[in-house]
Write an enzyme that holds these catalytic residues in place. Structure first.
Site, PDB file in Angstrom:
ATOM      1  N   CYS A   1       0.886  -1.237  -0.089  1.00 49.60           N
ATOM      2  CA  CYS A   1       0.046  -0.093   0.049  1.00 49.60           C
ATOM      3  C   CYS A   1       0.774   1.286  -0.088  1.00 49.60           C
ATOM      4  O   CYS A   1       0.358   2.462  -0.096  1.00 49.60           O
ATOM      5  CB  CYS A   1      -0.899  -0.225   1.041  1.00 49.60           C
ATOM      6  SG  CYS A   1       0.119   0.308   2.809  1.00 49.60           S
TER       7      CYS A   1
ATOM      8  N   CYS B   1      -2.164   6.787   3.936  1.00 49.26           N
ATOM      9  CA  CYS B   1      -3.486   7.208   3.597  1.00 49.26           C
ATOM     10  C   CYS B   1      -4.174   7.827   4.982  1.00 49.26           C
ATOM     11  O   CYS B   1      -3.627   7.823   5.875  1.00 49.26           O
ATOM     12  CB  CYS B   1      -4.419   5.922   3.043  1.00 49.26           C
ATOM     13  SG  CYS B   1      -4.476   4.813   4.410  1.00 49.26           S
TER      14      CYS B   1
ATOM     15  N   ASP C   1       2.511   2.679   2.789  1.00 42.48           N
ATOM     16  CA  ASP C   1       2.354   3.456   3.903  1.00 42.48           C
ATOM     17  C   ASP C   1       3.865   3.272   4.546  1.00 42.48           C
ATOM     18  O   ASP C   1       4.343   2.300   4.530  1.00 42.48           O
ATOM     19  CB  ASP C   1       1.377   2.815   5.002  1.00 42.48           C
ATOM     20  CG  ASP C   1      -0.078   3.147   4.209  1.00 42.48           C
ATOM     21  OD1 ASP C   1      -0.292   3.835   3.617  1.00 42.48           O
ATOM     22  OD2 ASP C   1      -1.073   2.509   4.977  1.00 42.48           O
TER      23      ASP C   1
ATOM     24  N   CYS D   1      -3.646  -1.114   8.463  1.00 47.90           N
ATOM     25  CA  CYS D   1      -2.817   0.056   8.938  1.00 47.90           C
ATOM     26  C   CYS D   1      -2.592   0.143  10.345  1.00 47.90           C
ATOM     27  O   CYS D   1      -1.693   0.651  11.026  1.00 47.90           O
ATOM     28  CB  CYS D   1      -3.675   1.379   8.743  1.00 47.90           C
ATOM     29  SG  CYS D   1      -3.757   1.524   6.713  1.00 47.90           S
TER      30      CYS D   1
END
Length: 122
Positions: A33, A58, A35, A102
């Site tokens: 992703c 995000c 991150d 996350c």
């Protein structure tokens, strides 16, 4: 997609920024992703006196790290090690299933920073 609490932590992140002279830090990332989270700890008497973060990611990644810092601040290292994904997600009032990862990334950053501190203070 996100509730008001998640949006608030995204728009007004708590404990955001770097920390000079931290006692420990850890950086984690998710190549899928994109991150990246960096966490800094100031430890006094085996307690997290201060905690800061820098997150590139995000809405959920930033909100998760913000909430994690609030949960960890003031805790002993042993108490902070008990913080888990479910606690972070609950504190945020829930996340979409696709964004749960996350919170695990934020937990990994915290645990890695604590581990770094403990290994350097044996």
């Amino acid at each position: 997609m996100y509730n008001e609490k998640v949006i608030d932590h995204f728009k007004n992140p708590r404990n955001q920024g770097s920390m000079e002279n931290s006692d420990a830090s850890a950086q984690v990332g998710n190549p899928v992703c994109g991150d990246i989270m960096k966490l800094y700890l100031k430890i006094v008497d085996n307690r997290i006196e201060d905690i800061k973060f820098e997150t590139l990611g995000c809405v959920a990644a930033i909100a998760n790290t913000s909430v994690l810092t609030e949960l960890a601040k003031g805790k002993t290292l042993e108490e902070a090690k008990q913080i888990n994904r479910d606690m972070v997600v609950a504190e945020l009032g829930g996340l979409p299933d696709a964004k749960i990862h996350c919170s695990m990334l934020a937990i990994d950053a915290l645990h890695n920073a604590i581990k770094e501190y403990e290994e350097s203070h044996k």
